[in-house]
Scaffold this motif. Sequence first.
Motif, PDB file in Angstrom:
ATOM      1  N   SER A   1      40.990  50.567  58.557  1.00  0.00           N
ATOM      2  CA  SER A   1      40.256  49.787  57.707  1.00  0.00           C
ATOM      3  C   SER A   1      40.558  48.323  57.616  1.00  0.00           C
ATOM      4  O   SER A   1      40.002  47.247  57.436  1.00  0.00           O
ATOM      5  CB  SER A   1      41.475  50.137  56.524  1.00  0.00           C
ATOM      6  N   ASN A   2      41.533  47.748  59.288  1.00  0.00           N
ATOM      7  CA  ASN A   2      41.455  46.597  59.062  1.00  0.00           C
ATOM      8  C   ASN A   2      40.028  45.912  60.577  1.00  0.00           C
ATOM      9  O   ASN A   2      39.517  45.475  60.496  1.00  0.00           O
ATOM     10  CB  ASN A   2      42.762  46.085  60.362  1.00  0.00           C
TER      11      ASN A   2
ATOM     12  N   GLY B   1      32.767  39.392  59.415  1.00  0.00           N
ATOM     13  CA  GLY B   1      31.998  39.257  60.658  1.00  0.00           C
ATOM     14  C   GLY B   1      30.808  39.167  60.635  1.00  0.00           C
ATOM     15  O   GLY B   1      30.238  37.811  60.495  1.00  0.00           O
ATOM     16  N   ALA B   2      30.264  39.876  59.337  1.00  0.00           N
ATOM     17  CA  ALA B   2      28.672  39.506  58.644  1.00  0.00           C
ATOM     18  C   ALA B   2      28.815  38.466  57.748  1.00  0.00           C
ATOM     19  O   ALA B   2      27.710  37.873  57.995  1.00  0.00           O
ATOM     20  CB  ALA B   2      28.230  41.402  58.605  1.00  0.00           C
ATOM     21  N   GLY B   3      30.092  38.769  57.030  1.00  0.00           N
ATOM     22  CA  GLY B   3      29.194  37.375  55.587  1.00  0.00           C
ATOM     23  C   GLY B   3      29.665  36.003  55.964  1.00  0.00           C
ATOM     24  O   GLY B   3      28.936  35.421  56.692  1.00  0.00           O
ATOM     25  N   GLY B   4      30.435  36.101  57.482  1.00  0.00           N
ATOM     26  CA  GLY B   4      31.055  34.861  57.747  1.00  0.00           C
ATOM     27  C   GLY B   4      29.578  34.085  58.991  1.00  0.00           C
ATOM     28  O   GLY B   4      29.074  33.338  58.854  1.00  0.00           O
ATOM     29  N   GLY B   5      28.629  35.253  59.150  1.00  0.00           N
ATOM     30  CA  GLY B   5      27.836  35.079  60.168  1.00  0.00           C
ATOM     31  C   GLY B   5      26.584  34.497  59.597  1.00  0.00           C
ATOM     32  O   GLY B   5      25.946  33.873  59.941  1.00  0.00           O
TER      33      GLY B   5
ATOM     34  N   GLU C   1      39.071  34.105  56.768  1.00  0.00           N
ATOM     35  CA  GLU C   1      39.597  34.113  55.164  1.00  0.00           C
ATOM     36  C   GLU C   1      39.088  34.695  54.752  1.00  0.00           C
ATOM     37  O   GLU C   1      39.618  35.417  53.803  1.00  0.00           O
ATOM     38  CB  GLU C   1      39.128  33.025  54.209  1.00  0.00           C
ATOM     39  N   LEU C   2      37.542  35.748  55.119  1.00  0.00           N
ATOM     40  CA  LEU C   2      37.511  36.640  54.718  1.00  0.00           C
ATOM     41  C   LEU C   2      38.073  38.052  54.353  1.00  0.00           C
ATOM     42  O   LEU C   2      38.878  39.453  53.907  1.00  0.00           O
ATOM     43  CB  LEU C   2      36.224  37.743  54.608  1.00  0.00           C
ATOM     44  N   VAL C   3      38.553  38.598  55.858  1.00  0.00           N
ATOM     45  CA  VAL C   3      39.535  39.025  56.431  1.00  0.00           C
ATOM     46  C   VAL C   3      40.923  38.829  55.284  1.00  0.00           C
ATOM     47  O   VAL C   3      41.276  40.245  54.958  1.00  0.00           O
ATOM     48  CB  VAL C   3      39.827  39.445  57.646  1.00  0.00           C
ATOM     49  N   LYS C   4      41.647  37.993  55.626  1.00  0.00           N
ATOM     50  CA  LYS C   4      42.869  37.747  54.628  1.00  0.00           C
ATOM     51  C   LYS C   4      42.626  38.388  53.169  1.00  0.00           C
ATOM     52  O   LYS C   4      43.270  39.260  52.542  1.00  0.00           O
ATOM     53  CB  LYS C   4      43.278  36.159  54.046  1.00  0.00           C
ATOM     54  N   ALA C   5      41.633  38.255  52.263  1.00  0.00           N
ATOM     55  CA  ALA C   5      41.178  37.931  51.038  1.00  0.00           C
ATOM     56  C   ALA C   5      40.937  39.940  50.954  1.00  0.00           C
ATOM     57  O   ALA C   5      41.340  40.314  49.984  1.00  0.00           O
ATOM     58  CB  ALA C   5      39.834  37.356  50.639  1.00  0.00           C
ATOM     59  N   PHE C   6      40.667  40.178  52.093  1.00  0.00           N
ATOM     60  CA  PHE C   6      39.846  41.842  52.229  1.00  0.00           C
ATOM     61  C   PHE C   6      41.239  42.257  52.148  1.00  0.00           C
ATOM     62  O   PHE C   6      41.561  43.137  51.519  1.00  0.00           O
ATOM     63  CB  PHE C   6      39.367  41.925  53.245  1.00  0.00           C
TER      64      PHE C   6
ATOM     65  N   ASP D   1      45.705  45.129  49.704  1.00  0.00           N
ATOM     66  CA  ASP D   1      47.347  45.764  49.443  1.00  0.00           C
ATOM     67  C   ASP D   1      47.448  45.791  48.012  1.00  0.00           C
ATOM     68  O   ASP D   1      48.431  46.595  47.671  1.00  0.00           O
ATOM     69  CB  ASP D   1      47.871  44.625  49.812  1.00  0.00           C
ATOM     70  N   LYS D   2      46.086  45.356  47.234  1.00  0.00           N
ATOM     71  CA  LYS D   2      46.665  45.460  45.798  1.00  0.00           C
ATOM     72  C   LYS D   2      46.140  46.727  44.830  1.00  0.00           C
ATOM     73  O   LYS D   2      46.509  46.793  44.011  1.00  0.00           O
ATOM     74  CB  LYS D   2      46.019  43.732  44.839  1.00  0.00           C
ATOM     75  N   SER D   3      45.153  47.310  45.883  1.00  0.00           N
ATOM     76  CA  SER D   3      44.258  48.121  44.877  1.00  0.00           C
ATOM     77  C   SER D   3      45.291  49.515  45.378  1.00  0.00           C
ATOM     78  O   SER D   3      45.484  50.633  44.738  1.00  0.00           O
ATOM     79  CB  SER D   3      43.623  48.844  45.239  1.00  0.00           C
ATOM     80  N   LYS D   4      45.914  49.250  46.310  1.00  0.00           N
ATOM     81  CA  LYS D   4      46.866  50.352  47.143  1.00  0.00           C
ATOM     82  C   LYS D   4      48.097  50.517  45.652  1.00  0.00           C
ATOM     83  O   LYS D   4      48.688  51.409  45.797  1.00  0.00           O
ATOM     84  CB  LYS D   4      47.237  50.490  48.210  1.00  0.00           C
ATOM     85  N   LYS D   5      48.791  49.118  45.675  1.00  0.00           N
ATOM     86  CA  LYS D   5      49.993  49.195  44.781  1.00  0.00           C
ATOM     87  C   LYS D   5      49.411  50.325  43.271  1.00  0.00           C
ATOM     88  O   LYS D   5      50.190  50.454  42.482  1.00  0.00           O
ATOM     89  CB  LYS D   5      50.100  47.815  44.671  1.00  0.00           C
TER      90      LYS D   5
END
Length: 373
Positions: A4-5, A13-17, A352-357, A362-366
Amino acid sequence: MSESNAIANGLAGAGGGIIAQIITYPLQAVNTRQQTERTLKRNKQNFNTSATAPASAPGTLFQIFQVIGNEGLGGLYSGLKPSLLGTAASQGIYYYFYQVFKNKAVAIAAARKVKGHGDGTVGMFGWLVVAAIAGSLNVLCTNPIWVLVTRMQTHTQAERKIMEQKKEALRRDASESSLAGSTLEDQLAELNSIKPRPYGTIHAANEVYNEAGIVGFWKGVFPALIMVCNPSIQFMIYESSLKRLREKRAAKKQGSSSVTALEVFLVGAIAKLGATVTTYPLLVVKFFLSMQSRLQAKQEIGGSNTLRYTGTFDAILKIIRYEGFPGFYKGMSTKIVQSVFAASVLFMIKEELVKAFMVLTDKSKKVVLNLGS
């Protein structure tokens, strides 16, 4: 978790690019045109012995306004759509594989520490290898897209140069045959009325296929594989710099090793600057080989062998012979501004997108665990 990471890094990377490409595309388009002008001017010098030395190339800002004046604002974004597709695919594939092999490298380093070897972290050579493997896989997957992008970026300019050559030939023939002025003006007016042909992705793909078959989509793949050293050097500097920054931050703030978005931006800029300055000559050679194919397709090279390259090594020798070592760095200022800024924006947005993802994951797992309980 590691899978998942890797997916998160690939999507980020695609979004940032895409965002970085949209912001810096005009500079990239101008840099491509600057390199094209070099080839065309050398062509004119070698095949017109009476020609005087060409004037020095105009500055980047001047060329931007020149393109807008001649082709409108859209001229700065010629070929943007396939370029965005190529960027999204390229960065997505690259960062996915980079994270996969990064995870493996980190695991190997941890295992070596358990056995009493090393400090448990990946060294500079390790980052170099990880980036090289990811870059090679990326090149093999996305080279066809970039072949089309380069053609679309240079199409309008190539068409205009061909038209100028036709006008020069017409004037020369008119002076030799004493053609009436009105007849000459009519023929020149007819040439001026011809608009560049529509040139989309399908048209470019058909042209590549008709010229060289399916193999044509991997034209220049070997120089591109050599250019893998660029992101390899970039990520070696980037990861090593972040490692030192985190170590200093952890020592000063008692365990806190977080890195801010601005710090990622600056570290990314330094890494890309070092990689670009180191590998720019290879980029020039790669472009000349690509552009030679384009000029041959447009029948602009002529009969001399001075502009024909039999391969990468031959291109290097001829650039040294006809332009000297400074020839490897012409147009570099524009490329540095474009590539360094694009890389900095990409690194910052991607992290920043990785952090948000990861936060959303984590929230969805909880939520799932709470529903299950």
